[in-house]
Motif scaffolding. Structure first.
Motif, PDB file in Angstrom:
ATOM      1  N   TYR A 314       0.827  -1.300  -0.227  1.00 19.20           N
ATOM      2  CA  TYR A 314      -0.079  -0.134   0.165  1.00 19.20           C
ATOM      3  C   TYR A 314       0.860   1.364  -0.054  1.00 19.20           C
ATOM      4  O   TYR A 314       0.325   2.185  -0.291  1.00 19.20           O
ATOM      5  N   ARG A 315       2.088   0.962   0.563  1.00 21.58           N
ATOM      6  CA  ARG A 315       3.036   2.145   0.773  1.00 21.58           C
ATOM      7  C   ARG A 315       3.127   3.435  -0.506  1.00 21.58           C
ATOM      8  O   ARG A 315       2.729   4.399  -0.500  1.00 21.58           O
ATOM      9  N   GLU A 316       3.047   2.806  -1.613  1.00 24.72           N
ATOM     10  CA  GLU A 316       3.625   3.689  -2.730  1.00 24.72           C
ATOM     11  C   GLU A 316       2.093   4.287  -3.182  1.00 24.72           C
ATOM     12  O   GLU A 316       2.199   5.537  -3.651  1.00 24.72           O
ATOM     13  N   TYR A 317       0.936   3.701  -2.966  1.00 27.66           N
ATOM     14  CA  TYR A 317      -0.196   4.208  -3.290  1.00 27.66           C
ATOM     15  C   TYR A 317      -0.484   5.405  -2.080  1.00 27.66           C
ATOM     16  O   TYR A 317      -1.170   6.468  -2.526  1.00 27.66           O
ATOM     17  N   ILE A 318      -0.330   4.996  -0.837  1.00 25.23           N
ATOM     18  CA  ILE A 318      -0.353   6.145   0.110  1.00 25.23           C
ATOM     19  C   ILE A 318       0.445   7.468  -0.355  1.00 25.23           C
ATOM     20  O   ILE A 318      -0.079   8.546  -0.134  1.00 25.23           O
ATOM     21  N   PHE A 319       1.725   7.209  -0.823  1.00 22.05           N
ATOM     22  CA  PHE A 319       2.530   8.176  -0.848  1.00 22.05           C
ATOM     23  C   PHE A 319       1.876   8.949  -2.223  1.00 22.05           C
ATOM     24  O   PHE A 319       1.889  10.275  -2.215  1.00 22.05           O
ATOM     25  N   HIS A 320       1.521   8.351  -3.254  1.00 19.41           N
ATOM     26  CA  HIS A 320       0.907   8.771  -4.190  1.00 19.41           C
ATOM     27  C   HIS A 320      -0.263   9.937  -3.899  1.00 19.41           C
ATOM     28  O   HIS A 320      -0.382  10.984  -4.724  1.00 19.41           O
ATOM     29  N   ALA A 321      -0.951   9.401  -3.131  1.00 20.90           N
ATOM     30  CA  ALA A 321      -2.187  10.275  -2.675  1.00 20.90           C
ATOM     31  C   ALA A 321      -1.628  11.508  -1.962  1.00 20.90           C
ATOM     32  O   ALA A 321      -2.551  12.479  -1.880  1.00 20.90           O
TER      33      ALA A 321
END
Ligand code: B12
Length: 342
Positions: A314-321
């Motif tokens: 999930y890490r990259e998606y949260i950072f992307h958000a």
């Protein structure tokens, strides 16, 4: 039973409804008592429930109305994409209230047209119901209300209800042959993630996960129950899923129109990547409780679900958000990063 009542009932059953009953408008008075009791027990819900008194005083708006035709329709017949279980409540995945593609919606139109052909004046409200649907179904003896407040027939609670007002005094009442809840069973109450369901027949709509993921929960970083919301992003089925009276009652044998196709585009990660045109034009018409101007809520709900069951992917998606065009989403992502120490 009057032959007209019999004709209406038979037509409903032929059009795919599991049950159909007819009650007098005056049978709704008991609902007013239940509404008063609920507001007395949970005073903070008063502003949200005041509008429901109209469900009893139907003749104020429909002076011609004499009876209520109440129908039960199963939705526990549809295939539910496995990866959406526990994320989106089953009712909303197969919600036919505004879905003109669904057979259920078309049957509802046909049934109303049939009553009109019989010479009856009718009125209905397909979104939220023209009256208190559970109470009407209870009074018609089509089933019983259990401790989790759900209306059950012999086939469980995976059924939705629809009602029509008609201008003729008719009656079609059954005697339900269903066992009450076992006296000691409190599984639904114990399992309610937020204790919204606090006692038999009592729930607080404002802390119900179903409400927090749709009508409320606008500030999830500061929401008291953000952790308890678990993996849910739209609705909640916990108090029905755990009910022993629902065991073996979901018999998936039909496909809901376009659900399989759409479901491939939905996951927590995919929600965070959805562009706003897709959210507004595809997700919103289907999951219509979140309005067009609030579709960013899908993303804050998804981040909350990620935090509650964090996986490294999930890490990259949260950072992307953190770069999302909506400030509420950016704030939520930053909150998640802090909370998870990413
Ligand atoms: C407002 C509303 C909501 C609100 C508030 C919920 C609430 N319970 O009030 C919110 C947004 C949270 C909501 C969520 C959901 N809802 Co809703 N909702 C409604 C609505 C519009 C009105 C409900 C109402 O009258 N509330 C007021 C209170 C006083 O009534 P009640 O909670 O139903 O309680 C009844 C019983 O407790 C009974 N009662 C009280 N004491 C006693 C004592 C005894 C001994 C007995 C026998 C009965 C009894 O009387 C009350 C009145 O009927 C109805 C549609 C309609 N027009 O009726 C749908 C409806 C109740 N919802 C429905 C559904 C499916 C849902 C969700 C499951 C969707 C989801 N999966 O997320 C969730 C479940 C939430 C939950 N755990 O209850 C279905 C229920 C079908 C069924 N088989 O029961 C309905 C009937 C809609 C439909 N068209 O079928 N909902």
């Amino acid at each position: 039973m009057d032959s007209l009542a019999k004709q209406i009932k038979n037509a409903a059953l032929n059009m795919g409804y599991e049950k159909c009953g007819i009650i007098k408008i005056s049978d709704m008075t008991g609902y007013e008592e239940k509404l008063n009791e609920r507001i007395q027990r949970i005073p903070e819900i008063k502003p949200y429930y005041e509008g429901f008194y109209r469900f009893v005083h139907l003749q104020d708006t429909y002076p011609w109305a004499k009876s209520i035709v109440i129908c039960v329709r199963q939705y526990g017949k549809y295939n539910i994409p496995e990866h959406l279980e526990g994320l989106i409540a089953k009712y909303y995945l197969v919600d036919s209230r505004r879905d003109e593609n669904s057979e259920d919606f078309q049957d509802s139109l046909k049934f109303e047209a049939y009553m009109q052909e019989l010479g009856l004046k009718t009125a209905t409200e397909r979104k939220f119901g023209i009256t208190a649907l559970r109470w009407a179904a209870l009074k018609a003896g089509l089933g019983i209300v259990r401790k989790n407040n759900f209306f059950y027939t012999e086939s469980g609670s995976w059924a939705y209800l629809e009602a029509w007002l008609i201008d003729k005094e008719l009656e079609a009442i059954e005697i339900p042959k269903i066992k009450e809840c076992p006296e000691k069973c409190n599984l639904c109450i114990k399992s309610c993630p937020t204790s919204s369901l606090s006692e038999p027949y009592t729930m607080n709509r404002s802390s119900c996960v179903s409400c927090l993921t749709t009508w409320e929960g606008w500030d999830l970083p500061h929401e008291k129950f953000n952790k308890e919301m678990g993996s849910w992003v739209f609705g909640c089925d916990v108090c029905q899923d755990v009910c022993p009276m629902n065991k073996g009652t979901w018999n998936a044998e039909e496909e809901f129109p376009r659900l399989s196709e759409l479901s491939k585009q939905i996951s927590l990660e995919k929600i965070l990547q959805m562009d706003y045109t897709f959210l507004e034009n595809v997700m919103q018409p289907k999951f219509w409780y979140i309005e067009k101007h609030n579709v960013w809520k899908w993303k804050t709900n998804a981040i909350n679900a990620m935090v509650n069951d964090y996986k490294e992917q999930y890490r990259e998606y949260i950072f992307h958000a953190c770069n999302d065009s909506n400030v509420k989403v950016r704030e939520m992502a930053e909150w998640a990063i802090k909370k998870l120490n990413l």
